[in-house]
Design an enzyme around this catalytic site. Structure first.
Site, PDB file in Angstrom:
ATOM      1  N   CYS A  45       0.826  -1.283  -0.001  1.00 46.94           N
ATOM      2  CA  CYS A  45      -0.087   0.077   0.040  1.00 46.94           C
ATOM      3  C   CYS A  45       0.847   1.419   0.162  1.00 46.94           C
ATOM      4  O   CYS A  45       0.530   2.229  -0.720  1.00 46.94           O
ATOM      5  CB  CYS A  45      -0.951   0.011   1.241  1.00 46.94           C
ATOM      6  SG  CYS A  45      -1.928  -1.430   1.441  1.00 46.94           S
TER       7      CYS A  45
HETATM    8  C1  BEZ Z   1       0.574  -4.660   1.976  1.00 42.43           C
HETATM    9  O1  BEZ Z   1      -0.089  -3.610   1.666  1.00 42.43           O
HETATM   10  O2  BEZ Z   1       1.935  -4.904   1.783  1.00 42.43           O
HETATM   11  C2  BEZ Z   1      -0.235  -5.911   2.246  1.00 42.43           C
HETATM   12  C3  BEZ Z   1      -1.329  -5.573   3.183  1.00 42.43           C
HETATM   13  C4  BEZ Z   1      -1.858  -6.644   3.596  1.00 42.43           C
HETATM   14  C5  BEZ Z   1      -1.450  -7.895   3.030  1.00 42.43           C
HETATM   15  C6  BEZ Z   1      -0.457  -8.311   2.373  1.00 42.43           C
HETATM   16  C7  BEZ Z   1       0.337  -7.053   2.132  1.00 42.43           C
END
Ligand code: BEZ
Length: 212
Positions: A45
């Site tokens: 994100c």
């Molecule tokens: C991420 O944004 O890196 C992420 C969020 C939830 C699960 C796996 C990755």
């Protein structure tokens, strides 16, 4: 029934990093990408939000406003913003909805319980100036989205709204397009496509991008 292409994007009011946001009024006459994130302070994100911030010029050029969503509160979003700006080397230039009560996530069906009970998947809604949902994309938490593809999708939507064409596989702005099958009148075709066209099959007619 979930939200379908062509339906009106539901209006809502929710807190955001830029204060309370009433969606339809905020969108105004612009196109919008509304895109959800599973959680604050997560690696994928963080890169996605930095990428969208860096593409602001591209979104502006197309009349598109970006609106992110994550299910944490405003205080968390603001702390995360500092991290995003430091690690991605860019200022955040669009709001992040603070959807702690899952109001918007539920309204837009962004929580897919078979994937995760409480966190949103990576949804994208492309919404036009009439507030119609024109495209949706859904990715799992583990896969970051390709925002160049989202720009390409918007280019296609905006082009095909104003000309009787569709865009073929892997098309990008400037490539040849195809004449829509419903257009059959040779006089109309000649008027609309003065550069001519190449009929590989009667239903497969390539023509130079008409607004170029
Ligand atoms: C991420 O944004 O890196 C992420 C969020 C939830 C699960 C796996 C990755």
């Amino acid at each position: 029934m979930g939200l379908q292409l062509g339906s009106i994007a539901p209006d809502f009011e929710q807190e955001s990093t830029e204060g309370p946001l009433r969606f339809h009024a905020w969108a105004g006459e612009s196109w919008v990408i509304l895109f959800s994130h599973p959680k604050d302070f997560t690696p994928v994100c963080t890169t996605e939000l930095g990428t969208v911030a860096k593409l602001k010029g591209e979104f502006d050029r197309r009349g598109v406003k970006a609106l992110a969503l994550s299910v944490d509160d405003v205080a968390s979003h603001l702390r995360w913003t500092v991290d995003i700006e430091e690690t991605q080397g860019t200022k955040l230039n669009f709001p992040i909805l603070a959807d702690g009560d899952r109001k918007v996530s539920n309204l837009y069906d962004m929580i897919h319980p078979q994937a995760n009970d409480t966190l949103t998947v990576r949804s994208v809604f492309v919404i036009d100036p009439n507030k119609k949902i024109r495209a949706t994309i859904t990715y799992p938490a583990s896969t970051g989205r390709n925002f160049d593809e989202i720009l390409r999708l918007i280019d296609s939507l905006q082009l095909t709204d104003s000309h009787s064409v569709a865009t073929p596989a892997n098309w990008k702005d400037g490539d040849d397009v195809v004449i829509v099958p419903s257009l059959q009148d040779p006089e109309v075709i000649a008027k609309k496509f003065p550069k001519g066209y190449n009929a590989v099959r009667p239903y497969l007619r390539f023509t130079p991008q008409p607004n170029r």
